[in-house]
Design a protein around this motif. Structure first.
Motif, mmCIF file in Angstrom:
data_model
loop_
_atom_site.group_PDB
_atom_site.id
_atom_site.type_symbol
_atom_site.label_atom_id
_atom_site.label_comp_id
_atom_site.label_asym_id
_atom_site.label_seq_id
_atom_site.Cartn_x
_atom_site.Cartn_y
_atom_site.Cartn_z
ATOM 1 N N THR A 55 -42.985 16.344 64.371
ATOM 2 C CA THR A 55 -42.179 17.441 63.826
ATOM 3 C C THR A 55 -40.922 16.830 63.220
ATOM 4 O OG1 THR A 55 -40.944 19.412 64.503
ATOM 5 C CG2 THR A 55 -41.476 17.896 66.270
ATOM 6 N N SER A 56 -39.737 17.348 63.516
ATOM 7 C CA SER A 56 -38.507 16.717 63.032
ATOM 8 C C SER A 56 -37.445 16.880 64.104
ATOM 9 C CB SER A 56 -38.031 17.386 61.735
ATOM 10 O OG SER A 56 -37.582 18.700 62.025
ATOM 11 N N ALA A 57 -36.428 16.035 64.030
ATOM 12 C CA ALA A 57 -35.338 16.124 65.002
ATOM 13 C C ALA A 57 -34.681 17.498 64.896
ATOM 14 C CB ALA A 57 -34.329 15.009 64.746
ATOM 15 N N GLN A 58 -34.515 17.981 63.673
ATOM 16 C CA GLN A 58 -33.818 19.252 63.495
ATOM 17 C C GLN A 58 -34.613 20.429 64.097
ATOM 18 O OE1 GLN A 58 -31.986 19.349 59.683
ATOM 19 N NE2 GLN A 58 -31.073 21.364 60.018
ATOM 20 N N ARG A 72 -27.773 23.079 76.117
ATOM 21 C CA ARG A 72 -26.478 22.733 75.521
ATOM 22 C C ARG A 72 -26.403 21.264 75.100
ATOM 23 N NH1 ARG A 72 -22.474 26.175 77.397
ATOM 24 N NH2 ARG A 72 -21.111 25.050 75.976
ATOM 25 N N ILE A 73 -27.198 20.440 75.747
ATOM 26 C CA ILE A 73 -27.178 18.997 75.465
ATOM 27 C C ILE A 73 -28.624 18.547 75.330
ATOM 28 C CG2 ILE A 73 -26.327 16.749 76.258
ATOM 29 C CD1 ILE A 73 -24.610 18.460 78.301
ATOM 30 N N PHE A 74 -28.912 17.860 74.213
ATOM 31 C CA PHE A 74 -30.313 17.571 73.922
ATOM 32 C C PHE A 74 -30.505 16.092 73.605
ATOM 33 C CE2 PHE A 74 -34.153 17.962 71.137
ATOM 34 C CZ PHE A 74 -35.000 18.480 72.109
ATOM 35 N N GLY A 75 -31.290 15.431 74.428
ATOM 36 C CA GLY A 75 -31.568 14.021 74.226
ATOM 37 C C GLY A 75 -32.889 13.819 73.503
ATOM 38 N N GLU A 78 -33.745 2.551 61.824
ATOM 39 C CA GLU A 78 -32.504 3.132 61.312
ATOM 40 C C GLU A 78 -32.744 4.551 60.779
ATOM 41 O OE1 GLU A 78 -29.596 2.001 62.040
ATOM 42 O OE2 GLU A 78 -28.606 3.614 60.930
ATOM 43 N N GLU A 79 -33.900 4.772 60.202
ATOM 44 C CA GLU A 79 -34.213 6.110 59.703
ATOM 45 C C GLU A 79 -34.340 7.098 60.869
ATOM 46 O OE1 GLU A 79 -37.042 5.774 56.459
ATOM 47 O OE2 GLU A 79 -37.677 7.841 56.889
ATOM 48 N N TYR A 80 -34.969 6.652 61.934
ATOM 49 C CA TYR A 80 -35.069 7.486 63.152
ATOM 50 C C TYR A 80 -33.678 7.845 63.668
ATOM 51 C CZ TYR A 80 -35.254 8.335 68.180
ATOM 52 O OH TYR A 80 -35.036 8.854 69.437
ATOM 53 N N ARG A 81 -32.829 6.838 63.782
ATOM 54 C CA ARG A 81 -31.470 7.055 64.289
ATOM 55 C C ARG A 81 -30.706 8.050 63.413
ATOM 56 N NH1 ARG A 81 -28.658 3.592 67.157
ATOM 57 N NH2 ARG A 81 -27.056 3.602 65.554
ATOM 58 N N GLN A 82 -30.796 7.854 62.100
ATOM 59 C CA GLN A 82 -30.068 8.725 61.182
ATOM 60 C C GLN A 82 -30.593 10.157 61.251
ATOM 61 O OE1 GLN A 82 -27.244 7.959 59.902
ATOM 62 N NE2 GLN A 82 -27.470 5.862 60.635
ATOM 63 N N GLN A 83 -31.905 10.293 61.397
ATOM 64 C CA GLN A 83 -32.478 11.643 61.482
ATOM 65 C C GLN A 83 -31.952 12.380 62.723
ATOM 66 O OE1 GLN A 83 -36.636 13.981 62.081
ATOM 67 N NE2 GLN A 83 -36.864 12.013 61.054
ATOM 68 N N VAL A 84 -31.856 11.667 63.830
ATOM 69 C CA VAL A 84 -31.367 12.283 65.080
ATOM 70 C C VAL A 84 -29.887 12.632 64.954
ATOM 71 C CG1 VAL A 84 -30.915 11.840 67.530
ATOM 72 C CG2 VAL A 84 -33.110 11.156 66.524
ATOM 73 N N LEU A 85 -29.095 11.692 64.428
ATOM 74 C CA LEU A 85 -27.651 11.935 64.300
ATOM 75 C C LEU A 85 -27.393 13.090 63.332
ATOM 76 C CD1 LEU A 85 -26.431 8.207 64.232
ATOM 77 C CD2 LEU A 85 -26.228 9.842 66.128
ATOM 78 N N TYR A 86 -28.146 13.120 62.241
ATOM 79 C CA TYR A 86 -27.975 14.184 61.256
ATOM 80 C C TYR A 86 -28.332 15.549 61.861
ATOM 81 C CZ TYR A 86 -28.446 17.183 57.246
ATOM 82 O OH TYR A 86 -28.310 18.237 56.387
ATOM 83 N N ALA A 87 -29.383 15.595 62.667
ATOM 84 C CA ALA A 87 -29.800 16.867 63.284
ATOM 85 C C ALA A 87 -28.666 17.445 64.133
ATOM 86 C CB ALA A 87 -31.053 16.653 64.133
ATOM 87 N N GLY A 88 -27.970 16.599 64.870
ATOM 88 C CA GLY A 88 -26.842 17.057 65.683
ATOM 89 C C GLY A 88 -25.728 17.624 64.821
ATOM 90 N N GLN A 89 -25.414 16.919 63.721
ATOM 91 C CA GLN A 89 -24.344 17.388 62.824
ATOM 92 C C GLN A 89 -24.742 18.693 62.144
ATOM 93 O OE1 GLN A 89 -23.935 14.000 60.254
ATOM 94 N NE2 GLN A 89 -23.042 12.741 61.867
ATOM 95 N N HIS A 139 -24.748 21.524 64.589
ATOM 96 C CA HIS A 139 -23.538 21.611 65.427
ATOM 97 C C HIS A 139 -23.930 21.640 66.898
ATOM 98 C CE1 HIS A 139 -21.290 22.280 61.780
ATOM 99 N NE2 HIS A 139 -22.148 23.220 61.455
ATOM 100 N N PHE A 140 -24.717 20.667 67.281
ATOM 101 C CA PHE A 140 -25.262 20.648 68.635
ATOM 102 C C PHE A 140 -25.008 19.288 69.252
ATOM 103 C CE2 PHE A 140 -28.428 21.215 71.960
ATOM 104 C CZ PHE A 140 -28.402 22.581 72.173
ATOM 105 N N ASP A 141 -24.811 19.275 70.567
ATOM 106 C CA ASP A 141 -24.555 18.016 71.279
ATOM 107 C C ASP A 141 -25.886 17.273 71.473
ATOM 108 O OD1 ASP A 141 -23.810 15.934 72.877
ATOM 109 O OD2 ASP A 141 -22.719 17.155 74.342
ATOM 110 N N VAL A 142 -26.190 16.414 70.512
ATOM 111 C CA VAL A 142 -27.451 15.657 70.545
ATOM 112 C C VAL A 142 -27.155 14.230 70.994
ATOM 113 C CG1 VAL A 142 -29.315 14.705 69.123
ATOM 114 C CG2 VAL A 142 -28.570 17.063 68.775
ATOM 115 N N ARG A 143 -27.943 13.724 71.920
ATOM 116 C CA ARG A 143 -27.769 12.340 72.387
ATOM 117 C C ARG A 143 -28.949 11.506 71.893
ATOM 118 N NH1 ARG A 143 -23.874 13.205 76.889
ATOM 119 N NH2 ARG A 143 -22.781 15.019 76.082
ATOM 120 N N LEU A 144 -28.599 10.332 71.405
ATOM 121 C CA LEU A 144 -29.573 9.455 70.751
ATOM 122 C C LEU A 144 -30.172 8.466 71.754
ATOM 123 C CD1 LEU A 144 -30.924 8.189 68.262
ATOM 124 C CD2 LEU A 144 -28.784 6.994 67.805
ATOM 125 N N GLY A 145 -31.461 8.575 71.944
ATOM 126 C CA GLY A 145 -32.127 7.701 72.905
ATOM 127 C C GLY A 145 -33.423 7.132 72.367
#
Ligand SMILES: [Zn+2]
Ligand SMILES: [Zn+2]
Length: 259
Positions: free
Chosen positions: A14-17, A29-32, A60-71, A74-80
């Motif tokens: 699927t997608s991080a978003q 409230r917090i999503f890893g 790096e694409e995986y990381r960016q997709q996760v970080l972007y989904a949080g932004q 507007h959700f507290d997303v943790r990158l793991g």
């Protein structure tokens, strides 16, 4: 819902978003997010035997997709990342991830000495079954002690294909829980496991309560509909064991909240 975190989720189908949207809808409230390292271009070569799940992404694409989904949400997303612990391959596996910053790393045993036990078929019999469990526990303890991980996931996952629990099952769980507590590594209350073999999970959680081991809650969701799929069951299992704290992480530093 008082459990507001979920620290084991995949995005390759699927997608991080989409996963984060589902987390919000379910009151988290917090999503890893913790894709398999074998689903990254860098991790794939060393773990080519792992079944492929959906798309393989450059790290790096995986990381960016996760970080972007949080932004974007507007959700507290943790990158793991969900990282295999595999003696003989660990150096190469760790080399694929160590240049990046992570909020949390999950250690997983998916293979027992080159046996990918999730796909094991047929009746292996009690003698071999019990021996496999004991070797599995040995590997889990090594993963806990390795210093690579904040949490070791699905510690009773072998139950999917091996019903031959050894007579020392509870002692094994307590030893694992004690070593995890000593190393300040959490053990995971896993959604798939709770929905599939709740009895084994209850015994794990009882061992963690006895040893004062930190607990992480993770759905192991591969699709948005599976996010928080077992959280109500998590809650009753934790209350029954009188466990009131849930472990989470940011930049690999532990945090805890009360339920
Ligand atoms: Zn896993
Ligand atoms: Zn997983």
């Amino acid at each position: 819902m008082t459990i507001i975190s979920d620290f084991h989720n995949h995005i390759s189908y699927t997608s991080a978003q989409a996963m984060v949207e589902s987390a919000r809808q379910r009151g988290l409230r917090i999503f890893g997010i913790s894709e398999h390292i074998s689903q990254t271009l860098e991790g794939r070569p060393v773990l080519a035997h792992m079944p492929q799940e959906g798309v393989i992404l450059p790290m790096e694409e995986y990381r960016q997709q996760v970080l972007y989904a949080g932004q974007a949400e507007h959700f507290d997303v943790r990158l793991g990342l969900e990282v295999d612990f595999y003696p003989g391959k660990n150096e190469e596996i760790q080399a694929a991830l160590r240049d990046y910053a992570w909020d949390f790393l999950i250690g997983s045993i998916h293979d027992v000495d080159a046996l990918h036990f999730d796909r094991m078929e047929g009746d292996i019999g009690r003698e071999q079954g019990e021996a496999l469990w004991l070797r599995y526990f040995e590997l889990l303890r090594e993963a806990v002690n390795s210093g690579f991980f904040q949490v070791v996931s699905h510690p009773v996952r072998m139950r999917t294909t091996n019903p031959y629990l050894p007579p020392t099952f509870d002692e094994e769980l307590e030893r694992l829980a004690a070593e995890a507590a000593h190393c300040n590594v959490a053990l995971e209350l896993n959604g798939f496991d709770v929905l599939t073999y709740p009895d084994a999970v209850q015994r794990l959680i009882r061992a963690c309560a006895l040893q004062g081991t930190a607990i992480s809650c993770g759905s192991d969701a591969h699709y948005p509909a599976e996010v928080a799929q077992a959280h109500a069951k998590f809650e009753s299992i934790l209350r029954e064991a009188n466990i009131r704290g849930i472990r989470i992480w940011k930049r690999q530093q532990p945090e805890e909240y009360a339920i």
